[in-house]
Design an enzyme around this catalytic site. Structure first.
Site, PDB file in Angstrom:
ATOM      1  N   HIS A 174       0.856  -1.080  -0.037  1.00  0.00           N
ATOM      2  CA  HIS A 174       0.049   0.043   0.042  1.00  0.00           C
ATOM      3  C   HIS A 174       0.885   1.147  -0.107  1.00  0.00           C
ATOM      4  O   HIS A 174       0.402   2.261   0.417  1.00  0.00           O
ATOM      5  CB  HIS A 174      -0.931  -0.004   1.122  1.00  0.00           C
ATOM      6  CG  HIS A 174      -1.768  -0.995   1.151  1.00  0.00           C
ATOM      7  ND1 HIS A 174      -2.620  -1.779   2.285  1.00  0.00           N
ATOM      8  CD2 HIS A 174      -2.463  -1.924  -0.057  1.00  0.00           C
ATOM      9  CE1 HIS A 174      -3.272  -2.758   1.854  1.00  0.00           C
ATOM     10  NE2 HIS A 174      -3.348  -2.775   0.686  1.00  0.00           N
ATOM     11  N   CYS A 249       1.250  20.833  -6.927  1.00  0.00           N
ATOM     12  CA  CYS A 249       2.548  20.807  -7.701  1.00  0.00           C
ATOM     13  C   CYS A 249       3.157  21.989  -8.125  1.00  0.00           C
ATOM     14  O   CYS A 249       2.483  22.808  -8.843  1.00  0.00           O
ATOM     15  CB  CYS A 249       2.740  19.519  -8.619  1.00  0.00           C
ATOM     16  SG  CYS A 249       3.956  19.498  -9.519  1.00  0.00           S
ATOM     17  N   GLY A 302       0.178 -10.352  12.278  1.00  0.00           N
ATOM     18  CA  GLY A 302      -0.535  -9.164  12.620  1.00  0.00           C
ATOM     19  C   GLY A 302      -1.635  -8.681  11.659  1.00  0.00           C
ATOM     20  O   GLY A 302      -1.714  -7.465  11.414  1.00  0.00           O
ATOM     21  N   SER A 304      -5.427  -9.557   9.732  1.00  0.00           N
ATOM     22  CA  SER A 304      -6.708 -10.460   9.545  1.00  0.00           C
ATOM     23  C   SER A 304      -6.962 -10.634   8.054  1.00  0.00           C
ATOM     24  O   SER A 304      -7.864 -11.465   7.941  1.00  0.00           O
ATOM     25  CB  SER A 304      -8.034  -9.685  10.249  1.00  0.00           C
ATOM     26  OG  SER A 304      -8.177  -8.359   9.098  1.00  0.00           O
TER      27      SER A 304
END
Length: 360
Positions: A174, A249, A302, A304
């Protein structure tokens, strides 16, 4: 196959009524011979008098699994970082239980208000998020990697704590919160630089609502600890975000506008994390799939695995008949997969040091 459930860190004086040790048959026989269990050196006994029999038993079994691998892949989630002070989403005291919801990609890209709210909260939480250090989980994973047992890590976390601990082959499923990206020209720059811009253009807003990293004083001047969230932002309470300035930006801001949807703009700056509703980059997915293809075992730490972006790799491992173990408190999406050899309900920071005890 052995499966251990409910191995919380209890002293030996407790009656283990909630602990269950049972076996069940899998569709695949174990193909790896367990190594001789390393003896525990006196200095590495990890305060054995305070560790339950069930923690020790589970650590011995998990140690045999881990030390018999040369291409073990770790899949880690928020539970691996909670002991560093980074909260999680799904535990009883996690972000979801407090009514928090993560930022949605479409909301961020199409709504100026949602960008103002996100960056105001991120600015306030940035100092704490980047001050956290790796914990015993990250250090243990690095040690096992250095010993030649781990070939790579697939992490859902955006805190870079595996990398800070020294691990080399880390796939950040991610993304991470150390950089930002322009959604138009794709220029990537340090998050620290953008933090300085945010603070510079919002000096009046900061005077009213508090310095980044400070406590909440919006309730009549009374200091209240801010609630940190898993992605590094904080709950600021009832504040007015409409006056918060979000820099664009520099290279794109002066370019002629394009035909954009309402709320969009050229040069929107976004953290290099995958928001909810946003797809993981295909090259990242393929790199993770390659790790699994070449694995001789998977250890889930750690998480699910409720989010498909991570569960798919456990599912892939199961389809390839790769044995898996899990260390996680609470149910996981992979609990019923046939090639899950065992699950230990314990904090990763308590279990992994026990695996290392006596290995040096």
């Amino acid at each position: 196959m052995v499966c251990i459930i409910g191995c919380a860190s209890l002293s030996s004086s407790h009656t283990p009524t909630q602990h269950i040790l049972h076996t069940r048959t899998t569709r695949r026989p174990q193909t790896h011979q367990s190594q001789t269990r390393p003896s525990l050196h006196s200095k590495e006994r990890v305060q054995m008098d305070t560790i339950s029999t069930y923690m020790l038993l589970s650590s011995f079994i998990l140690r045999d699994f881990v030390l018999s691998r040369r291409h073990l892949v770790i899949i880690s989630g928020a539970g691996a970082s909670t002991e560093s002070g980074v909260p999680d989403y799904r535990s009883p005291k996690g972000s979801y239980a407090k009514g928090h919801r993560p930022t949605n990609y479409q909301e961020f890209m199409t709504s100026l208000y949602h960008r103002q709210r996100y960056w105001a909260r991120s600015m306030a939480g940035w100092k704490h998020f980047f001050s956290v250090d790796p914990n015993s989980t990250h250090h243990a994973v690095y040690s096992l990697e250095a010993m030649g047992h781990i070939s790579g890590i697939i992490t859902q976390n955006v805190d870079r704590l595996h990398t800070k601990a020294g691990s080399a082959n880390v796939i950040e499923l991610h993304g991470n919160n150390e950089t930002v990206i322009c959604t138009s020209c794709k220029t990537v720059s340090p998050r620290l630089d953008f933090q300085k811009k945010l603070e510079a253009v919002n000096s009046m807003w900061i005077q009213r609502y508090g310095k980044p990293g400070s406590e909440d004083t919006s309730n009549g001047g009374t200091q209240q600890p801010r609630t940190t969230r898993p992605d590094g932002d904080v709950d600021l309470g009832q504040v007015d975000y409409s006056s918060f300035e979000v820099p664009l930006c520099d290279a794109c801001a002066e370019a002629p506008p394009l035909d954009l949807a309402p709320g969009q703009a050229r040069g929107i700056i976004k953290p290099t994390v995958v928001f909810f509703g946003e797809n993981v980059a295909s090259n990242v997915v393929e790199a993770a799939r390659d790790l699994i293809r070449n694995a001789d075992g998977v250890l889930v730490l750690g998480t699910s695995l409720m989010v498909y972006s991570s569960y798919r790799f456990a599912k892939q491992a199961d389809e390839l008949n790769i044995p898996m173990w899990m260390v996680n408190i609470g149910p996981t999406r992979a609990d019923g997969l046939p090639n899950v050899q065992g699950k230990i309900e314990a904090r990763t920071g308590e279990m992994l040091p026990l695996i290392l005890a006596g290995t040096s």
